[in-house]
Motif scaffolding. Structure first.
Motif, PDB file in Angstrom:
ATOM      1  N   LEU A  67      40.453  49.840  44.725  1.00 26.46           N
ATOM      2  CA  LEU A  67      39.064  50.163  44.420  1.00 26.46           C
ATOM      3  C   LEU A  67      38.169  48.930  44.521  1.00 26.46           C
ATOM      4  CD1 LEU A  67      39.533  52.650  41.445  1.00 26.46           C
ATOM      5  CD2 LEU A  67      38.966  53.183  43.829  1.00 26.46           C
ATOM      6  N   ALA A  68      38.714  47.770  44.177  1.00 32.24           N
ATOM      7  CA  ALA A  68      37.943  46.525  44.292  1.00 32.24           C
ATOM      8  C   ALA A  68      37.655  46.210  45.765  1.00 32.24           C
ATOM      9  CB  ALA A  68      38.701  45.381  43.637  1.00 32.24           C
ATOM     10  N   ILE A  69      38.635  46.459  46.623  1.00 31.20           N
ATOM     11  CA  ILE A  69      38.430  46.247  48.056  1.00 31.20           C
ATOM     12  C   ILE A  69      37.400  47.237  48.589  1.00 31.20           C
ATOM     13  CG2 ILE A  69      39.541  46.366  50.323  1.00 31.20           C
ATOM     14  CD1 ILE A  69      42.116  45.367  48.950  1.00 31.20           C
ATOM     15  N   HIS A  70      37.461  48.469  48.093  1.00 33.95           N
ATOM     16  CA  HIS A  70      36.471  49.467  48.503  1.00 33.95           C
ATOM     17  C   HIS A  70      35.070  49.040  48.093  1.00 33.95           C
ATOM     18  CE1 HIS A  70      34.082  53.224  48.026  1.00 33.95           C
ATOM     19  NE2 HIS A  70      34.578  53.437  49.223  1.00 33.95           N
ATOM     20  N   ALA A  71      34.943  48.444  46.927  1.00 33.33           N
ATOM     21  CA  ALA A  71      33.632  47.978  46.472  1.00 33.33           C
ATOM     22  C   ALA A  71      33.090  46.891  47.397  1.00 33.33           C
ATOM     23  CB  ALA A  71      33.736  47.458  45.037  1.00 33.33           C
ATOM     24  N   LEU A  72      33.959  46.000  47.875  1.00 29.61           N
ATOM     25  CA  LEU A  72      33.533  44.980  48.836  1.00 29.61           C
ATOM     26  C   LEU A  72      33.018  45.644  50.119  1.00 29.61           C
ATOM     27  CD1 LEU A  72      36.372  42.263  48.635  1.00 29.61           C
ATOM     28  CD2 LEU A  72      34.148  42.255  47.492  1.00 29.61           C
ATOM     29  N   ALA A  73      33.742  46.665  50.574  1.00 31.30           N
ATOM     30  CA  ALA A  73      33.350  47.355  51.799  1.00 31.30           C
ATOM     31  C   ALA A  73      32.025  48.098  51.624  1.00 31.30           C
ATOM     32  CB  ALA A  73      34.448  48.324  52.228  1.00 31.30           C
ATOM     33  N   GLU A  74      31.838  48.719  50.482  1.00 34.21           N
ATOM     34  CA  GLU A  74      30.592  49.443  50.225  1.00 34.21           C
ATOM     35  C   GLU A  74      29.404  48.488  50.218  1.00 34.21           C
ATOM     36  OE1 GLU A  74      29.708  53.084  49.009  1.00 34.21           O
ATOM     37  OE2 GLU A  74      30.953  52.847  50.789  1.00 34.21           O
ATOM     38  N   ARG A  75      29.580  47.334  49.596  1.00 30.23           N
ATOM     39  CA  ARG A  75      28.488  46.351  49.555  1.00 30.23           C
ATOM     40  C   ARG A  75      28.144  45.866  50.960  1.00 30.23           C
ATOM     41  NH1 ARG A  75      30.323  43.391  45.709  1.00 30.23           N
ATOM     42  NH2 ARG A  75      31.035  41.517  46.787  1.00 30.23           N
ATOM     43  N   GLY A 151      42.741  53.078  60.615  1.00 32.61           N
ATOM     44  CA  GLY A 151      41.366  52.631  60.786  1.00 32.61           C
ATOM     45  C   GLY A 151      41.240  51.158  60.441  1.00 32.61           C
ATOM     46  N   TRP A 152      40.605  50.415  61.315  1.00 32.57           N
ATOM     47  CA  TRP A 152      40.385  48.973  61.109  1.00 32.57           C
ATOM     48  C   TRP A 152      39.029  48.801  60.444  1.00 32.57           C
ATOM     49  CZ3 TRP A 152      41.842  44.830  65.249  1.00 32.57           C
ATOM     50  CH2 TRP A 152      41.450  43.559  64.810  1.00 32.57           C
ATOM     51  N   VAL A 153      39.013  48.290  59.237  1.00 35.24           N
ATOM     52  CA  VAL A 153      37.772  48.059  58.488  1.00 35.24           C
ATOM     53  C   VAL A 153      37.484  46.557  58.473  1.00 35.24           C
ATOM     54  CG1 VAL A 153      36.584  48.329  56.278  1.00 35.24           C
ATOM     55  CG2 VAL A 153      38.208  50.077  57.046  1.00 35.24           C
ATOM     56  N   SER A 154      36.294  46.191  58.934  1.00 37.86           N
ATOM     57  CA  SER A 154      35.881  44.783  58.931  1.00 37.86           C
ATOM     58  C   SER A 154      34.705  44.550  57.990  1.00 37.86           C
ATOM     59  CB  SER A 154      35.508  44.343  60.355  1.00 37.86           C
ATOM     60  OG  SER A 154      34.495  45.175  60.887  1.00 37.86           O
ATOM     61  N   LEU A 155      34.427  45.539  57.171  1.00 41.11           N
ATOM     62  CA  LEU A 155      33.292  45.442  56.245  1.00 41.11           C
ATOM     63  C   LEU A 155      33.719  44.758  54.942  1.00 41.11           C
ATOM     64  CD1 LEU A 155      31.850  49.022  56.726  1.00 41.11           C
ATOM     65  CD2 LEU A 155      30.906  46.904  57.642  1.00 41.11           C
ATOM     66  N   PHE A 156      33.737  43.454  54.964  1.00 42.28           N
ATOM     67  CA  PHE A 156      34.020  42.672  53.752  1.00 42.28           C
ATOM     68  C   PHE A 156      33.612  41.232  54.014  1.00 42.28           C
ATOM     69  CE2 PHE A 156      37.887  42.859  56.320  1.00 42.28           C
ATOM     70  CZ  PHE A 156      38.188  41.507  56.499  1.00 42.28           C
ATOM     71  N   PRO A 158      34.860  37.674  54.001  1.00 42.70           N
ATOM     72  CA  PRO A 158      36.226  37.135  54.024  1.00 42.70           C
ATOM     73  C   PRO A 158      36.596  36.270  52.826  1.00 42.70           C
ATOM     74  CG  PRO A 158      35.244  36.999  56.205  1.00 42.70           C
ATOM     75  CD  PRO A 158      34.156  37.436  55.273  1.00 42.70           C
ATOM     76  N   ASP A 159      35.698  35.401  52.391  1.00 40.11           N
ATOM     77  CA  ASP A 159      36.033  34.524  51.265  1.00 40.11           C
ATOM     78  C   ASP A 159      36.247  35.326  49.978  1.00 40.11           C
ATOM     79  OD1 ASP A 159      35.936  32.306  52.883  1.00 40.11           O
ATOM     80  OD2 ASP A 159      33.862  31.789  52.368  1.00 40.11           O
ATOM     81  N   GLU A 160      35.449  36.374  49.786  1.00 37.77           N
ATOM     82  CA  GLU A 160      35.606  37.200  48.583  1.00 37.77           C
ATOM     83  C   GLU A 160      36.946  37.925  48.589  1.00 37.77           C
ATOM     84  OE1 GLU A 160      32.369  39.868  48.116  1.00 37.77           O
ATOM     85  OE2 GLU A 160      30.913  38.311  47.622  1.00 37.77           O
ATOM     86  N   LEU A 161      37.322  38.482  49.745  1.00 37.20           N
ATOM     87  CA  LEU A 161      38.600  39.175  49.817  1.00 37.20           C
ATOM     88  C   LEU A 161      39.755  38.199  49.664  1.00 37.20           C
ATOM     89  CD1 LEU A 161      40.100  41.815  50.204  1.00 37.20           C
ATOM     90  CD2 LEU A 161      39.924  41.516  52.680  1.00 37.20           C
ATOM     91  N   ALA A 162      39.619  37.007  50.228  1.00 38.01           N
ATOM     92  CA  ALA A 162      40.664  35.992  50.091  1.00 38.01           C
ATOM     93  C   ALA A 162      40.870  35.611  48.628  1.00 38.01           C
ATOM     94  CB  ALA A 162      40.298  34.763  50.920  1.00 38.01           C
ATOM     95  N   ARG A 163      39.785  35.466  47.891  1.00 40.18           N
ATOM     96  CA  ARG A 163      39.911  35.130  46.461  1.00 40.18           C
ATOM     97  C   ARG A 163      40.546  36.283  45.690  1.00 40.18           C
ATOM     98  NH1 ARG A 163      34.807  32.699  47.391  1.00 40.18           N
ATOM     99  NH2 ARG A 163      33.708  34.567  46.684  1.00 40.18           N
ATOM    100  N   LEU A 164      40.147  37.500  46.017  1.00 37.70           N
ATOM    101  CA  LEU A 164      40.669  38.670  45.319  1.00 37.70           C
ATOM    102  C   LEU A 164      42.182  38.777  45.468  1.00 37.70           C
ATOM    103  CD1 LEU A 164      39.908  41.305  43.770  1.00 37.70           C
ATOM    104  CD2 LEU A 164      39.738  42.415  46.018  1.00 37.70           C
ATOM    105  N   LEU A 165      42.700  38.370  46.641  1.00 36.55           N
ATOM    106  CA  LEU A 165      44.120  38.534  46.942  1.00 36.55           C
ATOM    107  C   LEU A 165      44.900  37.221  46.857  1.00 36.55           C
ATOM    108  CD1 LEU A 165      43.856  41.043  49.940  1.00 36.55           C
ATOM    109  CD2 LEU A 165      44.090  41.526  47.490  1.00 36.55           C
TER     110      LEU A 165
END
Length: 216
Positions: A67-75, A151-156, A158-165
């Motif tokens: 859900l956190a990754i989805h929130a990044l994509a929505e933003r 499906g390939w999603v590029s809506l994020f 990168p630095d935020e997703l890297a920190r999250l994971l």
């Protein structure tokens, strides 16, 4: 002895390439772990410059993390819509991910320490990214052959997703991959159906000897 595949096998290869789709709509049915393993093995068979094998895959099993990754994509979806200016409303109407619904969620990334790989990258350092893209394409085609959508999603960001994971320094996320069962594959690319763009004529994209010189 001929190295070519039989006509039936060859047709199957071209069919899976032709019918591959960037999927956004999934059922919530789980993916068989054995199938997931086969798909990752297919990805790992991808070509890589200097045999660096820079791909890393993270399976997202935690629902809150998904859900956190989805929130990044929505933003990012909203930010992208604003950046498209005259087509903002069109972008907002598009479904651009299946993160919440897909049976499996993967994050594909470039590993750290890539600077030590020089062979094939001295003048084209971005070949590490090309290698990861080849691995993803392998996974994509194998998934289609298994009857699964990807499906390939590029809506994020990168630095935020890297920190999250908890990525190590130098590693970089390249794709959020939504994988799972679908009710049906799109008959054509979704963005073509939506009127976003169309597939160009191949003859306009292939030149001979010099840029822009049409093949006779």
């Amino acid at each position: 002895m001929s190295a070519a595949y039989s006509p039936g096998e060859r047709d199957a290869v071209y069919r899976v390439i032709r019918e591959r789709r960037d999927m956004r709509h999934f059922t919530r049915d789980p993916v068989d772990p054995a199938v997931l393993r086969r798909l990752l093995e297919a990805a790992h068979q991808g070509p890589s410059v200097g045999y660096m094998q820079p791909w890393r895959f993270i399976r997202i099993a935690d629902r809150e993390l998904r859900l956190a990754i989805h929130a990044l994509a929505e933003r990012e979806h909203k930010a992208t819509a604003e950046a498209c200016v005259s087509r903002t409303d069109e972008v907002l109407r598009l479904k651009l991910d299946g993160i919440r619904e897909c049976g499996e969620l993967l994050v594909a990334a470039l590993c750290e320490g890539r600077e030590r790989y020089v062979l094939g990258r001295r003048t084209l350092p971005e070949m590490d990214l090309c290698s990861v893209a080849c691995a993803i394409q392998n996974l994509w085609l194998a998934a289609r052959a298994e009857g699964l959508g990807l499906g390939w999603v590029s809506l994020f960001e990168p630095d935020e997703l890297a920190r999250l994971l908890d990525f190590p320094e130098g590693a970089r996320p390249m794709a959020v991959l939504c994988l799972g069962h679908v009710e049906a594959f799109y008959p054509e690319p979704m963005l073509e159906t939506a009127g976003w763009d169309h597939r160009r004529n191949l003859d306009e994209l292939v030149f001979e000897n010099r840029w822009g010189r049409a093949v006779p």
